[in-house]
Design a protein around this motif. Structure first.
Motif, short mmCIF file in Angstrom:
data_model
loop_
_atom_site.label_atom_id
_atom_site.label_comp_id
_atom_site.label_asym_id
_atom_site.label_seq_id
_atom_site.Cartn_x
_atom_site.Cartn_y
_atom_site.Cartn_z
N LEU A 557 22.35 4.16 -17.43
CA LEU A 557 23.78 3.86 -17.39
C LEU A 557 24.17 3.38 -16.00
CD1 LEU A 557 25.22 6.93 -19.33
CD2 LEU A 557 24.65 4.67 -20.22
N PRO A 558 25.11 2.45 -15.95
CA PRO A 558 25.59 1.98 -14.64
C PRO A 558 26.12 3.14 -13.83
CG PRO A 558 26.38 0.55 -16.39
CD PRO A 558 25.77 1.73 -17.06
N PRO A 559 25.76 3.26 -12.57
CA PRO A 559 26.21 4.40 -11.76
C PRO A 559 27.69 4.28 -11.40
CG PRO A 559 25.02 2.84 -10.40
CD PRO A 559 24.90 2.33 -11.82
N ASP A 560 28.27 5.41 -11.03
CA ASP A 560 29.66 5.45 -10.57
C ASP A 560 29.69 6.23 -9.26
OD1 ASP A 560 32.66 5.01 -11.72
OD2 ASP A 560 32.55 6.84 -10.52
N PRO A 561 30.52 5.81 -8.30
CA PRO A 561 30.55 6.51 -7.01
C PRO A 561 30.91 7.99 -7.15
CG PRO A 561 31.71 4.42 -6.87
CD PRO A 561 31.40 4.63 -8.31
N SER A 562 31.70 8.35 -8.20
CA SER A 562 32.13 9.73 -8.38
C SER A 562 31.24 10.42 -9.40
CB SER A 562 33.58 9.78 -8.84
OG SER A 562 33.93 11.10 -9.23
N ARG A 563 30.46 11.38 -8.92
CA ARG A 563 29.60 12.15 -9.82
C ARG A 563 30.45 12.90 -10.84
NH1 ARG A 563 25.29 12.76 -12.84
NH2 ARG A 563 24.66 14.93 -13.11
N LYS A 564 31.62 13.40 -10.43
CA LYS A 564 32.50 14.14 -11.33
C LYS A 564 32.97 13.25 -12.48
CE LYS A 564 36.81 16.79 -11.54
NZ LYS A 564 37.34 16.01 -12.65
N GLN A 611 35.02 -8.34 -28.00
CA GLN A 611 34.28 -8.00 -26.77
C GLN A 611 32.78 -7.86 -26.99
OE1 GLN A 611 35.92 -4.61 -24.70
NE2 GLN A 611 38.02 -5.14 -25.24
N LEU A 612 32.33 -7.92 -28.23
CA LEU A 612 30.92 -7.68 -28.48
C LEU A 612 30.01 -8.67 -27.76
CD1 LEU A 612 28.88 -5.90 -29.90
CD2 LEU A 612 29.02 -7.39 -31.89
N PRO A 613 30.31 -9.98 -27.77
CA PRO A 613 29.43 -10.89 -27.06
C PRO A 613 29.27 -10.54 -25.58
CG PRO A 613 30.89 -12.12 -28.51
CD PRO A 613 31.37 -10.70 -28.51
N ARG A 614 30.40 -10.12 -24.97
CA ARG A 614 30.31 -9.76 -23.55
C ARG A 614 29.48 -8.52 -23.35
NH1 ARG A 614 33.15 -6.44 -20.12
NH2 ARG A 614 34.75 -5.93 -21.65
N TRP A 615 29.75 -7.48 -24.19
CA TRP A 615 29.01 -6.24 -24.01
C TRP A 615 27.56 -6.36 -24.45
CZ3 TRP A 615 30.19 -2.29 -21.12
CH2 TRP A 615 31.52 -2.06 -20.79
N ALA A 616 27.27 -7.29 -25.36
CA ALA A 616 25.89 -7.45 -25.81
C ALA A 616 24.96 -7.80 -24.66
CB ALA A 616 25.81 -8.52 -26.88
N GLY A 617 25.53 -8.46 -23.65
CA GLY A 617 24.69 -8.83 -22.50
C GLY A 617 24.85 -7.89 -21.33
N THR A 618 25.56 -6.78 -21.50
CA THR A 618 25.86 -5.90 -20.38
C THR A 618 24.61 -5.28 -19.77
OG1 THR A 618 28.06 -5.40 -21.24
CG2 THR A 618 27.13 -3.86 -19.66
N VAL A 619 23.72 -4.81 -20.65
CA VAL A 619 22.51 -4.15 -20.15
C VAL A 619 21.71 -5.13 -19.28
CG1 VAL A 619 20.35 -3.04 -20.78
CG2 VAL A 619 22.44 -2.57 -22.09
N THR A 620 21.56 -6.36 -19.80
CA THR A 620 20.83 -7.38 -19.05
C THR A 620 21.56 -7.71 -17.76
OG1 THR A 620 20.01 -8.32 -21.12
CG2 THR A 620 19.86 -9.70 -19.15
N GLU A 621 22.91 -7.79 -17.84
CA GLU A 621 23.70 -8.11 -16.66
C GLU A 621 23.53 -7.05 -15.58
OE1 GLU A 621 27.75 -8.65 -17.74
OE2 GLU A 621 27.36 -10.34 -19.08
N VAL A 622 23.49 -5.78 -16.00
CA VAL A 622 23.32 -4.70 -15.03
C VAL A 622 22.01 -4.87 -14.30
CG1 VAL A 622 22.92 -2.22 -14.78
CG2 VAL A 622 24.80 -3.06 -16.21
N MET A 623 20.95 -5.21 -15.09
CA MET A 623 19.65 -5.40 -14.46
C MET A 623 19.63 -6.64 -13.58
SD MET A 623 16.43 -4.26 -16.77
CE MET A 623 17.15 -4.57 -18.36
N GLU A 624 20.28 -7.69 -14.08
CA GLU A 624 20.32 -8.92 -13.29
C GLU A 624 21.11 -8.71 -12.01
OE1 GLU A 624 18.69 -11.64 -13.73
OE2 GLU A 624 17.76 -10.83 -15.55
N THR A 625 22.20 -7.89 -12.13
CA THR A 625 22.99 -7.59 -10.93
C THR A 625 22.14 -6.86 -9.92
OG1 THR A 625 25.02 -7.46 -12.22
CG2 THR A 625 25.03 -6.40 -10.07
#
Length: 900
Positions: A557-564, A611-625
């Motif tokens: 999962l994409p990290p977040d600055p706030s652990r809480k 929003q599905l087309p955008r989210w469909a590529g989210t995992v790849t985008e996170v890795m590409e980022t």
């Protein structure tokens, strides 16, 4: 209450039945007591010294009469009560009327009357039985009262002798014959029936009348007759007053439940019992919260519960508050105030919530059950309409006569409402058995249920979720299609499946305004609440919906600055029962699984939102980022890729896992070096993927590379080196190269013994591996010796029910089976199976493996029918749990075909 029965060895007591237990049919004796020392006592029966006492004649008479009337059990007051136990004696005095009333036969024993006595004559009319205090209730309470003279000669029963008995006792014929209720006669008339009756102890003149008036007072021998009578009359008066209050409450009770009982409601027996036990408590308000995934049947559960309670508590009021929106809440409160006839309910300026709270909280309102249904929006409960205004959470009625039931999907709200964890009842899916029964009730064409495999497959696909089953049955009924056709529709493209699960149907457990409730849209309210209240939770849900539903590594999962915020977001999703979390043993990372239908509905939600087309590529985008920001060869990027590969690995998507693992391995070789620990780990992961595809030569090549490098870099006895040696041995093992596997297994075992100790878990694992190698070579004695050692050490170090201990027991059982030692094998296999059922659950893969092993042992013993039945149960469970393509399921089916 304990009963007597006559056995070959003589008189014997049954267990002491509790008031809540079902008591078998029994006869009961009514008689005049003789001298205390002549009567058979409880202790006499226990000691077996009852035949020498004169009172034994009564017991024998009662036993014989009961046998003639085909009754196995009977009750006699002289010995069925342990009078040395004061608590038991008190209970018996209070319960006596009820015990006589519950009897199937009551025998009045008059041995001093001649068998030829004239029932119209003085001998019968003046018999002392009619003058005793306790016999009054013994005459009135039972339905069947029979009179017997000397030698057991029957004189008649109270129905036939009603005219004579009325003349003797003054008791009306209508009561004797059961055409009038005891409660229809006033207090003074009932007292007159007892005026001329006598008791040995003066206080009993009052105590023997408790059942006649339906009351109870404590028996205080020594208090004198007049004081006992005074207490009796006081309690009779108080009981009469209570009955009048109760009568008024019955007349004025309110039933404001807007649903009929669901004739198709199925199962939930344990949960219903749990809630009913907690519903009315002393000294506090009962607040019970029913939680669970949307569509699991919370509302139907409460409706069924209320109809049960309506029968059980005729003086109780039931009010239903729809807590979906502020508007529905306000309307329901007004309806409740009107139904309760609360003064001021129609005043537009009145605080309706306050009026309802004050009224229900008062003792005069009586017992009340207040239901808040669909309480999913926490802001409605904790927010204030205006500064200084009270929250809904603070406006709930209070009192030990008040019970509040809340249905919610919101776990945070649930915990704000309850006072203890026991007040939270989570509804799971209904399970295979009850879901089958639900489907049976719903389908018009019952012949569709004849194919059990199709039924199991359909219910498994629908995750045993009641709302999904109702919708599927509705579609099948309307279209007159088969289960197979519906299953084929479910196996279609995702968009078509979503359309199928969006099929509208009338759900009568919903209010009229939202009666159409397809499964694919039933969670939209929850989705919107999550999106409005927890942005990160909505982000994670959308992200995971585009990965897959099972075994998603948390680190993916994409990290977040706030652990809480991360903890809160995952808690929100888990609180709505959208996700479950567990440990992923293969990679040591926490893993997340989304409920299958929620996963599908989330994708549908994203599709509807565009929003599905955008989210469909989210995992790849996170890795590409990560590749862009950190570089394709940055450790964090490689970790993300490895985590995604592990997700594919756990899902059996070997080709996708392989593609990522190759990329991670090659990049690691370039950036970190071929002998870097991370590189070696990536090589080992790829080898594992090859191993699971049966590509033994490719797996072996990589295993050898990892092993040799670790030997050089870390040493031959390093734990990581030993693991790689064990992996290579496993690869040899799967190729049937037993001697090579044995050589490596011995090396690993001996080194671990020296470095870690003979009882270390890793040492035990290596011993078990070597034993398995011996087993596959038919070297049973050597295998047995090691398996016994592993088992005994595991029992001592880990405990008898530890998974590793159970595995070692199963291995030893297998060795016994291959030596033809069936009884020894069976004993161990039964123990393993039952323990796994308890510890892991009946559908756990390890439990199913133990079922298959036991079935095989039974087959070897020639118990063919029993073996085949168990293997079929195992196959169905494997199909349900593992899926129809899993090797274990395929193996089970092949075995069944072979045995059939």
């Amino acid at each position: 209450m304990r009963l007597l029965q006559w056995t070959r060895r003589g008189l014997k007591f049954t267990k002491n039945f509790l008031p809540t237990e079902k008591i078998p049919k029994y006869a009961i004796l009514s008689h005049r007591w003789d001298r205390d020392e002549d009567e058979v006592t409880y202790k006499d029966v226990c000691d077996g010294r009852y035949r020498d006492k004169p009172g034994y004649e009564k017991l024998a008479f009662c036993a014989n009469r009961a046998r003639n009337d085909h009754l196995q059990y009977f009750w006699v007051d002289t010995c069925c009560i342990d009078k040395s136990n004061q608590a038991e004696l008190q209970e018996a005095i209070i319960s006596m009327f009820a015990w006589y009333k519950a009897s199937t036969r009551c025998y009045v024993y008059m041995p001093d009357l001649s068998s030829s006595v004239n029932i119209e004559g003085d001998a019968f009319r003046e018999h002392s039985w009619f003058t005793r205090g306790w016999t009054l209730q013994e005459l009135i309470a039972p339905v069947s009262v029979e009179f017997f003279a000397k030698d057991g000669v029957r004189l008649g029963d109270k129905n036939a002798l009603a005219t004579q008995i009325q003349d003797i006792t003054g008791i009306p014929i209508s009561l004797l014959r059961g055409t009038s209720e005891l409660s229809s006669f006033d207090t003074e008339e009932r007292f007159r029936w007892a005026e001329k009756r006598q008791t040995t102890r003066g206080e009993d003149a009052a105590y023997c009348l408790m059942g006649i008036f339906g009351i109870s007072i404590t028996a205080l021998y020594g208090e004198k007759k007049d004081e006992a009578n005074r207490r009796l009359r006081a309690e009779v008066a108080a009981s009469k007053q209570r009955q009048e209050v109760w009568r008024k409450r019955v007349e004025n009770r309110v039933w404001q439940v807007p649903f009929e009982r669901n004739p198709c409601f199925t199962g939930r027996t344990d949960e219903l019992k749990t809630v009913r036990r907690q519903l009315f408590t002393k000294h506090r308000t009962a607040k019970i919260v029913i939680t669970g995934l949307g569509g699991v049947g919370k509302t139907n559960f409460v409706i069924e519960l209320l109809y049960h309670l309506r029968e059980e508590y005729p003086d109780c009021s039931f009010l239903w508050i729809s807590a979906t929106t502020d508007e529905s809440l306000s309307q329901a409160y007004h309806k409740a105030a009107q139904a309760l006839r609360i003064p001021g309910w129609d005043d537009k300026e009145a605080d309706i919530k306050q009026l309802v709270q004050d009224h229900i909280s008062s003792e005069e309102a009586g017992r009340t059950v207040l239901v808040f249904d669909n309480a999913d929006d926490i802001s409605m409960w904790v927010s204030r309409a205006a500064p200084g205004a009270r929250r809904l959470l603070d406006s709930l009625p209070k009192g030990d006569h008040v019970s509040i039931l809340v249905t919610t999907r919101n776990n945070e709200l649930a915990h704000k409402l309850i006072s203890s964890p026991q007040c939270l009842v989570e509804l799971p899916d209904v399970g295979e058995h009850d879901s089958k029964e639900l489907l049976r009730k719903l389908l018009v064409n019952k012949d569709l249920l004849n194919n059990d495999e199709e039924v199991v497959e359909l219910l498994q696909w629908l995750t045993h979720l009641p709302l999904a089953i109702v919708q599927a049955a509705n579609y099948i009924n309307q279209r007159a299609c088969s289960l197979q056709t519906y299953l084929e529709l479910l196996d279609d493209q995702e968009e078509n499946v979503v359309e199928l699960l969006s099929h509208d149907f009338e759900d009568h457990a919903r209010l009229e305004s939202d009666g159409k409730n397809p499964i694919a849209t039933t969670w939209l309210v929850s989705f919107k609440q999550i999106r409005d209240n927890d942005t990160l939770a909505a982000y994670y849900l959308s992200f995971m919906a585009c990965v897959d539903s099972k075994d998603i590594p948390l680190s993916l999962l994409p990290p977040d600055p706030s652990r809480k915020k991360v903890v809160d977001a995952l808690g929100t999703l888990q609180g709505y029962s959208f996700i479950t979390r567990q440990s992923a043993q293969q990679f040591g990372d926490a893993a997340i699984t989304i409920h299958r239908l929620v996963h599908l509905a989330t994708r549908n939600w994203l599709r509807m939102e565009g929003q599905l087309p955008r989210w469909a590529g989210t995992v790849t985008e996170v890795m590409e980022t990560r590749k862009t920001k950190l570089g394709v060869d940055h450790p964090s990027t490689l970790t993300s890729m490895a985590n995604l590969a592990s997700t594919f690995w756990n899902q059996g998507r070997w080709e996708e896992a392989e593609k990522l693992e190759v990329q991670v391995m090659e990049t690691s070789k370039t950036k970190l070096g071929v002998d870097h620990p991370s590189t070696l780990t990536s090589i080992a992961n790829l080898a594992s993927t090859f191993w699971n595809q049966g590509r033994w030569e490719e797996a072996e090549k990589l295993d050898v590379q990892v092993m040799e490098t670790r030997k050089t870099k870390l040493g031959v006895d390093h734990p990581s080196t030993l693991t790689s040696i064990a992996n290579l041995a496993s690869t040899f093992w799967n190729q049937g190269r037993w001697e090579e596997a044995e050589k490596l297994d011995v090396q690993v075992m001996e080194t671990r013994k020296t470095k870690l100790g003979v009882d270390h878990p890793d040492t035990l694992t290596s011993m078990a591996n070597l034993a398995s190698t011996f087993w596959n070579q038919g070297r049973w004695e050597e295998a047995e010796k090691l398996f016994v050692q592993v088992m005994e050490t595991s029992k001592t170090k880990l405990g008898v029910d530890h998974p590793d201990t159970l595995t070692s027991m199963a291995n030893l059982a297998s060795t016994y089976r291959n030596q033809g030692r069936w009884e020894e094998a069976e004993k161990l296999e039964v123990q393993v199976m039952e323990t796994r059922k308890t510890k892991l659950g009946v559908d756990h893969p390890s439990t199913l493996t133990s079922m298959a092993n036991l079935a095989l042992t039974w087959k070897c013993q020639g118990r063919h029918i029993k073996a085949l039945a168990l293997m079929k149960d195992c196959a169905l469970a494997r199909q349900r749990t593992l899926g129809p393509k899993h090797p274990d399921f395929v193996s089970s089916i092949a075995t069944i075909e072979e045995w059939s």
